[in-house]
Scaffold this motif. Structure first.
Motif, PDB file in Angstrom:
ATOM      1  N   ILE A 502     -16.720   9.340 -12.982  1.00  9.53           N
ATOM      2  CA  ILE A 502     -17.759   8.321 -13.009  1.00  9.53           C
ATOM      3  C   ILE A 502     -17.979   7.767 -11.598  1.00  9.53           C
ATOM      4  N   GLY A 503     -18.862   6.772 -11.504  1.00 12.93           N
ATOM      5  CA  GLY A 503     -19.126   6.099 -10.237  1.00 12.93           C
ATOM      6  C   GLY A 503     -20.354   6.655  -9.541  1.00 12.93           C
ATOM      7  N   LYS A 504     -20.922   5.848  -8.687  1.00  7.53           N
ATOM      8  CA  LYS A 504     -22.140   6.229  -7.970  1.00  7.53           C
ATOM      9  C   LYS A 504     -21.943   7.512  -7.168  1.00  7.53           C
ATOM     10  N   ASN A 505     -20.749   7.642  -6.559  1.00  7.04           N
ATOM     11  CA  ASN A 505     -20.467   8.821  -5.740  1.00  7.04           C
ATOM     12  C   ASN A 505     -19.660   9.879  -6.485  1.00  7.04           C
ATOM     13  N   LYS A 506     -19.504   9.685  -7.792  1.00  4.96           N
ATOM     14  CA  LYS A 506     -18.754  10.622  -8.626  1.00  4.96           C
ATOM     15  C   LYS A 506     -17.369  10.926  -8.036  1.00  4.96           C
ATOM     16  N   ASN A 507     -16.655   9.861  -7.689  1.00  4.54           N
ATOM     17  CA  ASN A 507     -15.310  10.038  -7.122  1.00  4.54           C
ATOM     18  C   ASN A 507     -14.281   9.108  -7.772  1.00  4.54           C
ATOM     19  N   VAL A 508     -14.594   8.676  -9.007  1.00  3.05           N
ATOM     20  CA  VAL A 508     -13.677   7.829  -9.772  1.00  3.05           C
ATOM     21  C   VAL A 508     -13.307   8.574 -11.054  1.00  3.05           C
ATOM     22  N   ILE A 509     -12.001   8.652 -11.317  1.00  3.84           N
ATOM     23  CA  ILE A 509     -11.518   9.360 -12.506  1.00  3.84           C
ATOM     24  C   ILE A 509     -11.275   8.351 -13.632  1.00  3.84           C
ATOM     25  N   LYS A 510     -11.868   8.615 -14.782  1.00  6.08           N
ATOM     26  CA  LYS A 510     -11.645   7.765 -15.954  1.00  6.08           C
ATOM     27  C   LYS A 510     -10.902   8.575 -17.011  1.00  6.08           C
ATOM     28  N   LEU A 511      -9.819   7.997 -17.502  1.00  4.73           N
ATOM     29  CA  LEU A 511      -9.010   8.638 -18.539  1.00  4.73           C
ATOM     30  C   LEU A 511      -8.979   7.755 -19.778  1.00  4.73           C
ATOM     31  N   VAL A 512      -8.934   8.354 -20.924  1.00 10.54           N
ATOM     32  CA  VAL A 512      -8.584   7.632 -22.150  1.00 10.54           C
ATOM     33  C   VAL A 512      -7.178   8.097 -22.514  1.00 10.54           C
ATOM     34  N   LEU A 513      -6.253   7.142 -22.607  1.00  7.49           N
ATOM     35  CA  LEU A 513      -4.838   7.443 -22.774  1.00  7.49           C
ATOM     36  C   LEU A 513      -4.320   6.840 -24.069  1.00  7.49           C
ATOM     37  N   LYS A 514      -3.397   7.542 -24.699  1.00 10.91           N
ATOM     38  CA  LYS A 514      -2.917   7.109 -26.014  1.00 10.91           C
ATOM     39  C   LYS A 514      -1.395   7.195 -26.083  1.00 10.91           C
ATOM     40  N   ASN A 527      -7.849   8.281  -3.832  1.00 10.30           N
ATOM     41  CA  ASN A 527      -7.251   9.617  -3.728  1.00 10.30           C
ATOM     42  C   ASN A 527      -7.766  10.563  -4.817  1.00 10.30           C
ATOM     43  N   TYR A 528      -9.074  10.542  -5.012  1.00  6.99           N
ATOM     44  CA  TYR A 528      -9.718  11.383  -6.018  1.00  6.99           C
ATOM     45  C   TYR A 528      -9.311  12.851  -5.869  1.00  6.99           C
ATOM     46  N   ASP A 529      -9.427  13.393  -4.643  1.00  5.13           N
ATOM     47  CA  ASP A 529      -9.119  14.811  -4.414  1.00  5.13           C
ATOM     48  C   ASP A 529      -7.662  15.125  -4.752  1.00  5.13           C
TER      49      ASP A 529
END
Length: 581
Positions: A502-514, A527-529
């Motif tokens: 996600i994010g404007k620059n597509k450099n944010v990782i979103k997780l759904v965790l359980k 530290n996206y990369d």
């Protein structure tokens, strides 16, 4: 590579909870991890002016007040000599405004980083003499100004030193101090002041606290100075405990409702809504520092003393412009220096020592910090000085290596040397550079284990224990900083239900965790990369984004800080993920 450790609570958690049961057990554990015992829990969570220490406990402060009051009574010309960084700026403003409450016969001078070097110089004293200055007060510098103090005595200009840097010792281990009329520094071995971790602005404020007490000054005016003390305290990265915690907590409150024109103009030019420790450390502070690095540090002091709207706006614009230039110079220098380290294989050394003649000497410290973070090794970066055959340098260190102590073992190689455990500044003859690199590495006493960054976790926490009350209660620990970091929790074996970018620059990782039927969303902002590479290696995917289904129902351990996220009138607990394994 990082190694995770759970902090020791020193056996304080149970006692904290027993005596402060209105707080959750987890909050009591966080306080214990920060060495806050049950008797001091409320003082820590609700810091107040009334808890500040008596300033007269500081060695020589009574002498300084006597000299200062005499100068005010006799309308003598008082000059403040600060330093060119944010803390020096803040300390100078505190003294200018504080003493300025009682007299108009006051001025300030800031050393030029390149022309004068660090601290008060004979040139500054000569100019002061020409201007008829009757009393000099240093702030955030002076503890090593031995020659200049003697020079002031020769010219019959009384000098008061206020500083917070480490004192000097002779070969026999005896403390040596400049021969000023008063030397105020909580690190003096003969100073009984109970809190040693003040920044330069903090020490300046203690002098003002005593002055206002002595002369019956307006307490509200005095406390208003804490907005500047908070800047120095955050930007100089001192421990946010004891008095510093009150300085920053109250200072942030004052900054966000400030009537100081300069504060508001700088806030506007940086497009900051609410001022926090983060915006101080990464936006406002660097703007002030940029002036001292690239031009004149006086701009920052002038900004906060200015009462004209247009002039203050021009100062603020200039600071932002200089900071943008500083960022460009830093990025260019970092790339160039890192390439030199790789080409010469300096990264194989325990201590990285690198010289780059193109680097602007004012940003050597920033570059050293970034190189240190990249390799997690103590790093010294040298630049060419204006003096022929002399190199100037800055160092940044890691937790297990006291850089100033190690450099002092080779003090014969340096022309100038100063600093503390994690950072240092110095100058050296060019022919001594390779000798220094060789000697430091031959005597490093570092092991491979020292080069593994250690991450300290507050506690292990299952998802079922995480609720809104706990996350709300964490806000009581703010503001965060050195010695009071953001709470960091660890949870093992959480299942990845989904991953998206996600994010404007597509450099944010979103997780759904359980975990155990309880789900939270987690966000990785930095530290996206690195983390995309980690997921690909961990789960044997060539491109995790296109082979997304291959990681569903896989398990990881996470480190995170929980926050409350509000979006479209809906509240949820979100995990700011700091590391995974």
């Amino acid at each position: 590579m990082k190694r995770w450790f759970i902090k020791s609570d020193n056996g304080l958690t149970k006692d904290n909870f027993k005596n402060n049961s209105e707080f959750s057990y987890i909050t009591c554990q966080l306080l214990a991890n920060r060495k806050i015992d049950s008797a001091n829990v409320k003082n820590f969570l609700y810091p107040d002016y009334k808890y500040l220490h008596n300033p007269f406990l500081m060695k020589d402060l009574d002498i300084a007040i006597e000299i200062l009051v005499d100068a005010i009574d006799n309308n003598l010309h008082i000059q403040i000599v600060g330093d060119y960084d944010q803390d020096g700026n803040s300390a100078t403003v505190v003294l200018m405004k504080g003493i300025g409450f009682f007299t108009d016969n006051i001025s300030f001078a800031i050393p030029n980083r390149i022309e004068d070097g660090y601290g008060i110089s004979k040139g500054i004293v000569d100019t002061a003499k020409q201007k008829g200055v009757d009393l000099i007060i240093t702030c955030d510098n002076g503890i090593s100004a031995f020659e200049v103090a003697e020079y002031c005595n020769y010219l019959n200009i009384p000098m008061i030193i206020t500083d917070h840097h480490q004192v000097c010792f002779d070969d026999g281990g005896n403390q040596i101090l400049p021969k000023a009329k008063a030397v105020i520094n909580p690190h003096r071995v003969d100073c009984e002041y109970p809190f040693k971790e003040l920044c330069g602005a903090g020490v300046a404020f203690k002098l003002m606290q005593a002055l206002f007490d002595e002369l019956g000054g307006d307490e509200h005016y005095l406390i208003d100075l804490l907005q500047f003390v908070s800047m120095g305290t955050v930007c100089d990265v001192v421990d946010l405990i004891d008095e510093n915690r009150f300085f920053v907590k109250k200072g942030l409150e004052l900054l966000n409702y400030s009537d100081n024109i300069g504060v508001n103009k700088l806030k506007k030019e940086n497009e900051i809504g609410k001022i926090t420790t983060t915006s101080l450390g990464f936006k406002l502070g660097p703007c002030i520092n940029a002036a001292g690095r690239l031009e004149s540090a006086s701009i920052g002091v002038d900004l906060f003393l200015e009462e004209d709207e247009k002039s203050a706006e021009n100062f603020a614009k200039k600071l932002v412009e200089l900071n943008n230039k500083r960022k460009d110079l830093t990025n260019e220098a970092y790339s160039r220096v890192n390439l030199k380290i790789k080409d010469n294989k300096y990264y194989e050394d325990d201590i990285i020592v690198v010289y780059d003649e193109e680097i602007h000497e004012s940003i050597a410290g920033i570059v050293a910090g970034r190189i240190k973070d990249y390799y997690y090794k103590p790093t010294l970066v040298f630049s060419k000085a204006k003096e022929e055959g002399i190199l100037k340098g800055s160092a940044r260190s890691i937790e297990d290596y006291n850089i100033i102590s190690k450099l002092r073992d080779f003090s014969n190689l340096f022309e100038k040397l100063g600093g503390h455990a994690m950072a240092a500044g110095f100058s050296i003859k060019e022919e001594n550079l390779d000798i220094l690199r060789k000697e430091l590495n031959k005597n490093s006493n570092l092991t491979p284990d020292n080069f593994i960054e250690k991450v300290k976790i507050d506690c292990s926490l299952d998802f079922k224990l995480l609720n809104y009350n706990i996350v709300d209660e964490l806000k009581l620990l703010e503001p965060y900083g050195k010695a009071n970091p953001e709470p960091l929790f660890g949870t093992k074996n959480v299942e990845i239900k989904s991953l998206s970018i996600i994010g404007k620059n597509k450099n944010v990782i979103k997780l759904v965790l359980k975990q155990d039927e309880i789900e939270f969303s987690g966000i990785i902002f930095t530290n996206y990369d690195k983390y995309i590479k980690y997921f690909n290696e961990k789960f044997k995917t060539s491109d995790i984004l296109s082979e997304y289904n291959d990681i569903k129902n896989k398990f990881i351990d996470i480190l995170y800080t929980p926050v409350i996220n509000e979006y479209m009138n809906t509240k949820s607990i979100q995990l700011l993920i700091k590391d995974i394994r």
